[in-house]
Design a protein around this motif. Structure first.
Motif, PDB file in Angstrom:
ATOM      1  N   THR A 216       0.852  -1.177   0.000  1.00 47.51           N
ATOM      2  CA  THR A 216       0.000   0.000   0.000  1.00 47.51           C
ATOM      3  C   THR A 216       0.896   1.238   0.000  1.00 47.51           C
ATOM      4  O   THR A 216       2.074   1.149   0.359  1.00 47.51           O
ATOM      5  N   PRO A 217       0.363   2.387  -0.383  1.00 47.81           N
ATOM      6  CA  PRO A 217       1.189   3.597  -0.325  1.00 47.81           C
ATOM      7  C   PRO A 217       1.750   3.873   1.071  1.00 47.81           C
ATOM      8  O   PRO A 217       2.925   4.231   1.204  1.00 47.81           O
ATOM      9  N   LEU A 218       0.944   3.683   2.112  1.00 43.98           N
ATOM     10  CA  LEU A 218       1.433   3.926   3.467  1.00 43.98           C
ATOM     11  C   LEU A 218       2.585   2.983   3.802  1.00 43.98           C
ATOM     12  O   LEU A 218       3.600   3.394   4.361  1.00 43.98           O
ATOM     13  N   TYR A 219       2.454   1.722   3.452  1.00 44.65           N
ATOM     14  CA  TYR A 219       3.533   0.763   3.693  1.00 44.65           C
ATOM     15  C   TYR A 219       4.809   1.199   2.969  1.00 44.65           C
ATOM     16  O   TYR A 219       5.901   1.160   3.543  1.00 44.65           O
ATOM     17  N   LEU A 220       4.677   1.623   1.721  1.00 44.21           N
ATOM     18  CA  LEU A 220       5.853   2.040   0.948  1.00 44.21           C
ATOM     19  C   LEU A 220       6.588   3.205   1.603  1.00 44.21           C
ATOM     20  O   LEU A 220       7.814   3.200   1.709  1.00 44.21           O
ATOM     21  N   VAL A 221       5.832   4.195   2.051  1.00 46.04           N
ATOM     22  CA  VAL A 221       6.462   5.362   2.682  1.00 46.04           C
ATOM     23  C   VAL A 221       7.150   4.967   3.980  1.00 46.04           C
ATOM     24  O   VAL A 221       8.281   5.363   4.244  1.00 46.04           O
ATOM     25  N   VAL A 222       6.489   4.167   4.801  1.00 47.48           N
ATOM     26  CA  VAL A 222       7.067   3.756   6.083  1.00 47.48           C
ATOM     27  C   VAL A 222       8.294   2.885   5.853  1.00 47.48           C
ATOM     28  O   VAL A 222       9.323   3.059   6.513  1.00 47.48           O
ATOM     29  N   GLN A 223       8.208   1.965   4.910  1.00 44.51           N
ATOM     30  CA  GLN A 223       9.335   1.082   4.631  1.00 44.51           C
ATOM     31  C   GLN A 223      10.580   1.881   4.247  1.00 44.51           C
ATOM     32  O   GLN A 223      11.674   1.580   4.690  1.00 44.51           O
ATOM     33  N   ARG A 224      10.400   2.907   3.461  1.00 45.06           N
ATOM     34  CA  ARG A 224      11.532   3.741   3.046  1.00 45.06           C
ATOM     35  C   ARG A 224      12.010   4.639   4.190  1.00 45.06           C
ATOM     36  O   ARG A 224      13.152   5.056   4.194  1.00 45.06           O
ATOM     37  N   GLY A 225      11.118   4.926   5.140  1.00 48.27           N
ATOM     38  CA  GLY A 225      11.491   5.692   6.316  1.00 48.27           C
ATOM     39  C   GLY A 225      12.017   7.070   6.033  1.00 48.27           C
ATOM     40  O   GLY A 225      12.703   7.664   6.851  1.00 48.27           O
ATOM     41  N   SER A 226      11.671   7.580   4.888  1.00 49.57           N
ATOM     42  CA  SER A 226      12.324   8.797   4.442  1.00 49.57           C
ATOM     43  C   SER A 226      11.612  10.090   4.807  1.00 49.57           C
ATOM     44  O   SER A 226      12.243  11.130   4.850  1.00 49.57           O
ATOM     45  N   ASP A 227      10.325  10.023   5.074  1.00 46.93           N
ATOM     46  CA  ASP A 227       9.638  11.297   5.224  1.00 46.93           C
ATOM     47  C   ASP A 227       8.414  11.181   6.130  1.00 46.93           C
ATOM     48  O   ASP A 227       7.355  10.722   5.708  1.00 46.93           O
ATOM     49  N   VAL A 228       8.571  11.615   7.363  1.00 51.36           N
ATOM     50  CA  VAL A 228       7.461  11.571   8.310  1.00 51.36           C
ATOM     51  C   VAL A 228       6.324  12.490   7.861  1.00 51.36           C
ATOM     52  O   VAL A 228       5.159  12.214   8.138  1.00 51.36           O
ATOM     53  N   ALA A 229       6.639  13.544   7.133  1.00 48.34           N
ATOM     54  CA  ALA A 229       5.602  14.467   6.655  1.00 48.34           C
ATOM     55  C   ALA A 229       4.667  13.770   5.672  1.00 48.34           C
ATOM     56  O   ALA A 229       3.465  14.026   5.669  1.00 48.34           O
ATOM     57  N   VAL A 230       5.196  12.878   4.847  1.00 52.88           N
ATOM     58  CA  VAL A 230       4.359  12.140   3.900  1.00 52.88           C
ATOM     59  C   VAL A 230       3.457  11.172   4.662  1.00 52.88           C
ATOM     60  O   VAL A 230       2.268  11.054   4.363  1.00 52.88           O
ATOM     61  N   VAL A 231       4.003  10.478   5.660  1.00 49.10           N
ATOM     62  CA  VAL A 231       3.199   9.588   6.498  1.00 49.10           C
ATOM     63  C   VAL A 231       2.074  10.394   7.152  1.00 49.10           C
ATOM     64  O   VAL A 231       0.919   9.975   7.155  1.00 49.10           O
ATOM     65  N   SER A 232       2.413  11.554   7.680  1.00 50.21           N
ATOM     66  CA  SER A 232       1.417  12.408   8.342  1.00 50.21           C
ATOM     67  C   SER A 232       0.303  12.811   7.390  1.00 50.21           C
ATOM     68  O   SER A 232      -0.874  12.798   7.772  1.00 50.21           O
ATOM     69  N   GLU A 233       0.656  13.157   6.158  1.00 52.86           N
ATOM     70  CA  GLU A 233      -0.358  13.562   5.174  1.00 52.86           C
ATOM     71  C   GLU A 233      -1.312  12.416   4.867  1.00 52.86           C
ATOM     72  O   GLU A 233      -2.517  12.615   4.782  1.00 52.86           O
ATOM     73  N   ILE A 234      -0.775  11.221   4.698  1.00 51.22           N
ATOM     74  CA  ILE A 234      -1.636  10.066   4.402  1.00 51.22           C
ATOM     75  C   ILE A 234      -2.564   9.787   5.582  1.00 51.22           C
ATOM     76  O   ILE A 234      -3.771   9.608   5.406  1.00 51.22           O
ATOM     77  N   LEU A 235      -2.015   9.785   6.784  1.00 50.52           N
ATOM     78  CA  LEU A 235      -2.838   9.491   7.968  1.00 50.52           C
ATOM     79  C   LEU A 235      -3.871  10.581   8.232  1.00 50.52           C
ATOM     80  O   LEU A 235      -4.980  10.294   8.677  1.00 50.52           O
ATOM     81  N   LYS A 236      -3.509  11.814   7.953  1.00 52.08           N
ATOM     82  CA  LYS A 236      -4.408  12.943   8.214  1.00 52.08           C
ATOM     83  C   LYS A 236      -5.506  13.057   7.159  1.00 52.08           C
ATOM     84  O   LYS A 236      -6.661  13.325   7.486  1.00 52.08           O
ATOM     85  N   ASN A 237      -5.173  12.832   5.893  1.00 41.28           N
ATOM     86  CA  ASN A 237      -6.101  13.129   4.808  1.00 41.28           C
ATOM     87  C   ASN A 237      -6.939  11.951   4.338  1.00 41.28           C
ATOM     88  O   ASN A 237      -8.003  12.150   3.776  1.00 41.28           O
ATOM     89  N   CYS A 238      -6.473  10.744   4.519  1.00 41.55           N
ATOM     90  CA  CYS A 238      -7.237   9.575   4.076  1.00 41.55           C
ATOM     91  C   CYS A 238      -8.173   9.135   5.191  1.00 41.55           C
ATOM     92  O   CYS A 238      -7.750   9.017   6.337  1.00 41.55           O
ATOM     93  N   LYS A 239      -9.408   8.890   4.833  1.00 38.46           N
ATOM     94  CA  LYS A 239     -10.395   8.513   5.840  1.00 38.46           C
ATOM     95  C   LYS A 239     -10.013   7.202   6.527  1.00 38.46           C
ATOM     96  O   LYS A 239     -10.061   7.092   7.739  1.00 38.46           O
ATOM     97  N   SER A 240      -9.645   6.201   5.754  1.00 37.53           N
ATOM     98  CA  SER A 240      -9.207   4.924   6.341  1.00 37.53           C
ATOM     99  C   SER A 240      -8.136   4.315   5.433  1.00 37.53           C
ATOM    100  O   SER A 240      -8.424   3.419   4.649  1.00 37.53           O
ATOM    101  N   PRO A 241      -6.917   4.798   5.563  1.00 41.53           N
ATOM    102  CA  PRO A 241      -5.861   4.306   4.673  1.00 41.53           C
ATOM    103  C   PRO A 241      -5.501   2.850   4.937  1.00 41.53           C
ATOM    104  O   PRO A 241      -5.465   2.411   6.084  1.00 41.53           O
TER     105      PRO A 241
END
Length: 183
Positions: free
Chosen positions: A48-73
């Motif tokens: 999933t996109p969230l898994y990809l971002v977390v796996q890369r560990g590169s950008d907490v801001a991107v993780v925050s955007e997904i968690l904040k903006n997606c109703k149920s990611p």
């Protein structure tokens, strides 16, 4: 367009999550705000996109955007893993781990296809600080067996990681008596 998938099953959000572009946060923010109802299911590699971002560990801001903006990611990865094991692999992802724990603490109980919990992964990687954090959040994970009957203590012992072993035993003295499937 947001639901369109390429031959690998990637959506535009998958591609943005995997990208190294400078304005990745802005792109992810625009995509996730455009349709908060999308679930962003896994691609053909089960990412999933969230898994990809977390796996890369590169950008907490991107993780925050997904968690904040997606109703149920969605948060799945290959082998039944979730974004949580991807976050416990090393200390550099500590801020991301905290974001995931704030968002959905029960992720620490979820198992992959081999029965491993995030605590198993943290013990395997010798990540003492994460082991402490997970045990503080939910004591029951110390007693979770994987498919081979191993608890995190068994994993830490097999890895020869004395600090992780000591942490688990200090918090849960009765763990040392637990036998795995091999006795």
């Amino acid at each position: 367009m947001l639901k369109a998938r390429n031959r690998d099953g990637d959506t535009p959000l998958h591609l943005a999550a995997r990208s190294t572009m400078n304005n990745r946060v802005g792109v992810v923010s625009s995509l996730t705000k455009a349709d908060r109802e999308l679930d962003y299911r896994p691609n053909k590699a089960r990412e999933t996109p969230l898994y990809l971002v977390v796996q890369r560990g590169s950008d907490v801001a991107v993780v925050s955007e997904i968690l904040k903006n997606c109703k149920s990611p969605a948060y799945e990865g290959p082998g039944g893993k979730t974004a949580m094991p991807a976050a416990v692999t090393d200390n550099s992802k500590d801020v991301i781990l905290n974001k995931l724990l704030e968002w959905k603490q029960d992720l620490i109980k979820e198992r992959d296809t081999k029965g491993w919990t995030p605590l198993h992964f943290a013990a395997h990687n010798g990540n003492l600080e994460v082991v402490k954090k997970l045990l503080d959040k939910d004591k029951s994970v110390a007693y979770a067996n994987n498919d081979e009957g191993n608890m995190a203590l068994h994993i830490a012992t097999a890895m020869g990681d004395v600090p992780v072993m000591n942490e688990i035993i200090q918090k849960f003295p009765d763990c040392w008596e637990m036998a795995n499937s091999k006795g």
